[in-house]
Design an enzyme around this catalytic site. Structure first.
Site, mmCIF file in Angstrom:
data_model
loop_
_atom_site.group_PDB
_atom_site.id
_atom_site.type_symbol
_atom_site.label_atom_id
_atom_site.label_comp_id
_atom_site.label_asym_id
_atom_site.label_seq_id
_atom_site.Cartn_x
_atom_site.Cartn_y
_atom_site.Cartn_z
ATOM 1 N N TYR A 160 -2.102 5.882 16.140
ATOM 2 C CA TYR A 160 -1.277 4.922 16.872
ATOM 3 C C TYR A 160 -0.912 5.589 18.189
ATOM 4 O O TYR A 160 -0.517 6.767 18.189
ATOM 5 C CB TYR A 160 0.018 4.624 16.113
ATOM 6 C CG TYR A 160 -0.109 3.630 14.987
ATOM 7 C CD1 TYR A 160 -0.692 2.379 15.191
ATOM 8 C CD2 TYR A 160 0.393 3.926 13.724
ATOM 9 C CE1 TYR A 160 -0.783 1.459 14.151
ATOM 10 C CE2 TYR A 160 0.307 2.998 12.677
ATOM 11 C CZ TYR A 160 -0.282 1.779 12.913
ATOM 12 O OH TYR A 160 -0.370 0.867 11.898
ATOM 13 N N THR A 186 -5.986 2.372 16.503
ATOM 14 C CA THR A 186 -5.488 1.041 16.144
ATOM 15 C C THR A 186 -4.876 0.379 17.372
ATOM 16 O O THR A 186 -3.986 0.943 18.008
ATOM 17 C CB THR A 186 -4.455 1.145 15.006
ATOM 18 O OG1 THR A 186 -5.122 1.687 13.858
ATOM 19 C CG2 THR A 186 -3.866 -0.214 14.654
ATOM 20 N N SER A 214 -3.604 7.752 7.879
ATOM 21 C CA SER A 214 -2.803 7.065 8.906
ATOM 22 C C SER A 214 -1.925 8.052 9.679
ATOM 23 O O SER A 214 -1.477 9.056 9.118
ATOM 24 C CB SER A 214 -1.907 6.032 8.221
ATOM 25 O OG SER A 214 -0.872 5.614 9.083
ATOM 26 N N LYS A 221 -9.861 -0.311 16.116
ATOM 27 C CA LYS A 221 -9.410 -1.112 14.964
ATOM 28 C C LYS A 221 -8.444 -2.205 15.407
ATOM 29 O O LYS A 221 -7.518 -1.938 16.174
ATOM 30 C CB LYS A 221 -8.714 -0.183 13.968
ATOM 31 C CG LYS A 221 -8.154 -0.864 12.734
ATOM 32 C CD LYS A 221 -7.732 0.178 11.708
ATOM 33 C CE LYS A 221 -7.279 -0.451 10.422
ATOM 34 N NZ LYS A 221 -5.952 -1.031 10.486
ATOM 35 N N HIS A 265 -5.028 -6.446 10.570
ATOM 36 C CA HIS A 265 -4.054 -5.527 9.981
ATOM 37 C C HIS A 265 -3.625 -6.016 8.587
ATOM 38 O O HIS A 265 -2.464 -5.868 8.196
ATOM 39 C CB HIS A 265 -2.840 -5.394 10.910
ATOM 40 C CG HIS A 265 -2.248 -4.011 10.960
ATOM 41 N ND1 HIS A 265 -2.460 -3.127 11.989
ATOM 42 C CD2 HIS A 265 -1.423 -3.352 10.100
ATOM 43 C CE1 HIS A 265 -1.798 -2.017 11.767
ATOM 44 N NE2 HIS A 265 -1.170 -2.106 10.618
HETATM 45 C C1 LIG Z 1 0.845 -0.950 3.168
HETATM 46 C C2 LIG Z 1 -0.061 -0.984 4.353
HETATM 47 C C3 LIG Z 1 0.141 -0.071 5.384
HETATM 48 C C4 LIG Z 1 -0.723 -0.066 6.485
HETATM 49 N N1 LIG Z 1 -0.574 0.894 7.446
HETATM 50 C C5 LIG Z 1 -1.475 0.977 8.457
HETATM 51 C C6 LIG Z 1 -1.434 2.044 9.379
HETATM 52 O O1 LIG Z 1 -0.604 2.938 9.280
HETATM 53 N N2 LIG Z 1 -2.346 2.050 10.374
HETATM 54 C C7 LIG Z 1 -3.306 1.077 10.517
HETATM 55 O O2 LIG Z 1 -4.116 1.121 11.438
HETATM 56 N N3 LIG Z 1 -3.385 0.077 9.620
HETATM 57 C C8 LIG Z 1 -2.517 0.013 8.599
HETATM 58 N N4 LIG Z 1 -2.623 -0.988 7.671
HETATM 59 C C9 LIG Z 1 -3.738 -1.949 7.758
HETATM 60 C C10 LIG Z 1 -4.952 -1.418 7.000
HETATM 61 O O3 LIG Z 1 -5.532 -0.322 7.654
HETATM 62 C C11 LIG Z 1 -6.028 -2.488 6.861
HETATM 63 O O4 LIG Z 1 -6.313 -3.036 8.120
HETATM 64 C C12 LIG Z 1 -5.603 -3.614 5.903
HETATM 65 O O5 LIG Z 1 -4.881 -3.091 4.812
HETATM 66 C C13 LIG Z 1 -6.824 -4.349 5.390
HETATM 67 O O6 LIG Z 1 -6.451 -5.402 4.564
HETATM 68 P P1 LIG Z 1 -6.399 -5.322 2.955
HETATM 69 O O7 LIG Z 1 -5.161 -4.572 2.612
HETATM 70 O O8 LIG Z 1 -6.356 -6.736 2.565
HETATM 71 O O9 LIG Z 1 -7.631 -4.579 2.499
HETATM 72 C C14 LIG Z 1 -1.765 -1.023 6.564
HETATM 73 C C15 LIG Z 1 -1.954 -1.925 5.526
HETATM 74 C C16 LIG Z 1 -1.113 -1.916 4.430
HETATM 75 C C17 LIG Z 1 -1.356 -2.893 3.318
#
Ligand SMILES: Cc1cc2nc3c(=O)[nH]c(=O)nc-3n(C[C@H](O)[C@H](O)[C@H](O)COP(=O)(O)O)c2cc1C
Length: 385
Positions: free
Chosen positions: A134, A160, A110, A256, A280
């Protein structure tokens, strides 16, 4: 090495992570926006889809190997980008990248990671990985970040699109989330119950946003860093920026955060290599449908033009199989990865991947298929999806 053989599902890892990770970081992972309705639906909608059990089909010689954007993968699963991963466990992103490399699946770093692009490159012998971007208001910073990603041997960029503004997550506000945690009495009392985590953190120098600290103009200390990050997400992001990033990057591009058929068409027209149906992880627009519910219409609209993947709620290999049956060429895991990491570091991530792989392999066999590439919606019970 710990004996993890009694850890048999992702829920086991979640329970251990909850015990070991400081409350503010565990809550950061295990939460969604507002009522958390979309967060919960991501998981529960998978349960509604039923599988067709077949018997007396030769189940020998099975393989879950396939490709995502032309890259060989041991199973159609990649590690999703998650911010602050190095706060779930010291050096978390490095450990996650190493586990993914050993298992033969992609790891995505990330923008908001603790370990930097350079940290991952150096600590994985420059093994290729993916980077999630981002778009920040400071476009010079973005240009330099993309150059750094190229230098670090990143082979695909995930852009994203669903975080121009932040969905409100109540727990983060209530916990006063920061990296590293502020030394308040409440935090210190909680940290005193997490000795392993504290030892890990004392043993690393990576405790804040590695891609940003020291690279963004005017960011000198923790408070200027948090001010910079909170005001940098760009609410004016548009498809023109997608085109600009595509040119700047020049390599494989994945979009994304697509949840709507109209946006999926725009994504396909943008010339990107893949799109990810994603809300997300239920952390942005609460009230949006689950990703698995949104997937079929998007596959039908653009599946022949662009690779369609999904993430959100994938907690087992059965979920991966169902997503694949509904047309997702690949899936990504966020929390399943984080729980493994928080519970047992690199070994915990490996265990999470083993669990998912085994569930995928065995379920595929029960459905009468031996090759993941032959899985389609005919393995699902009509009327349940
Ligand atoms: C703690 C956390 C932090 C996240 N940070 C980002 C991020 O920095 N960038 C991003 O594109 N998605 C981020 N996401 C979304 C994840 O990339 C992903 O879309 C999501 O976790 C998928 O769902 P799941 O946790 O149920 O597998 C984050 C998700 C979580 C749980």
């Amino acid at each position: 090495m710990a004996d993890l053989s009694k850890i048999t599902n992702i829920e086991d890892l979640r329970v251990i992570a909850k015990r070991r990770v400081p409350k503010m970081f565990y809550d950061y992972a295990d939460s969604g926006a507002w009522t958390e309705g979309t967060y919960r639906a991501n998981e529960s909608d998978f349960q509604k889809i039923k599988l067709r059990q077949r018997v007396a089909v030769n189940m020998e010689g099975r393989s879950t190997r396939t490709t995502m954007i032309g890259q060989d993968v041991a199973m159609p699963v990649a590690i999703a980008p998650t911010g602050l991963t190095g706060m779930q466990h010291a050096d978390g992103e490095i450990l996650g990248a190493r586990a993914a490399k050993a298992f033969g699946i992609p790891f995505t770093l990330s923008t908001m990671s603790i370990c930097s692009l350079e940290d991952i490159a150096e600590n994985t012998d420059r093994h290729p990985f993916w980077f999630q971007l981002y778009v920040m208001k400071d476009r010079d910073f973005i240009e330099r970040l993309i150059e750094r990603a190229k230098a670090a041997n990143v082979t695909a960029l995930q852009l994203t699109l669903d975080l121009q503004i932040l969905g409100q997550r109540h727990k983060d506000i209530k916990n006063g989330l920061t990296a590293p945690p502020k030394p308040t009495i409440k935090n210190l009392i909680n940290l005193a119950t997490k000795p392993r985590w504290c030892m890990g953190m004392l043993g690393t120098k990576r405790r804040t946003f590695g891609n940003i600290a020291g690279h963004a103009k005017g960011v000198k200390d923790l408070s200027s860093l948090s001010a910079w990050t909170s005001e940098q997400f760009d609410p004016a992001l548009s498809w023109a920026d997608v085109e600009w990033i595509k040119k700047l990057w020049g390599g494989k591009l994945i979009l994304k955060g697509i949840m709507d058929v109209e946006d999926a068409r725009l994504a396909a027209n943008s010339g990107a290599d893949a799109l990810i149906v994603s809300n997300h992880g239920g952390r942005q627009l609460d009230g949006a449908p689950s990703s698995i519910a949104a997937l079929p219409a998007i596959v039908e609209a653009v599946g022949s033009e662009i690779e369609v993947w999904m993430d959100g709620g994938v907690r087992s290999g059965q979920d991966v199989l169902k997503a694949r049956a509904l047309g997702a060429r690949g899936t990504m895991i966020g929390r399943s990865f984080l729980y493994g990491l928080g519970a047992h570091g690199q070994e915990g991530v490996t265990r999470a991947l083993q669990i998912i792989h085994k569930e995928l392999d065995i379920t595929m066999a029960f459905c009468g298929r031996t090759q993941i590439d032959t899985v389609d919606s005919s393995i699902l019970l009509p009327g349940t999806f």
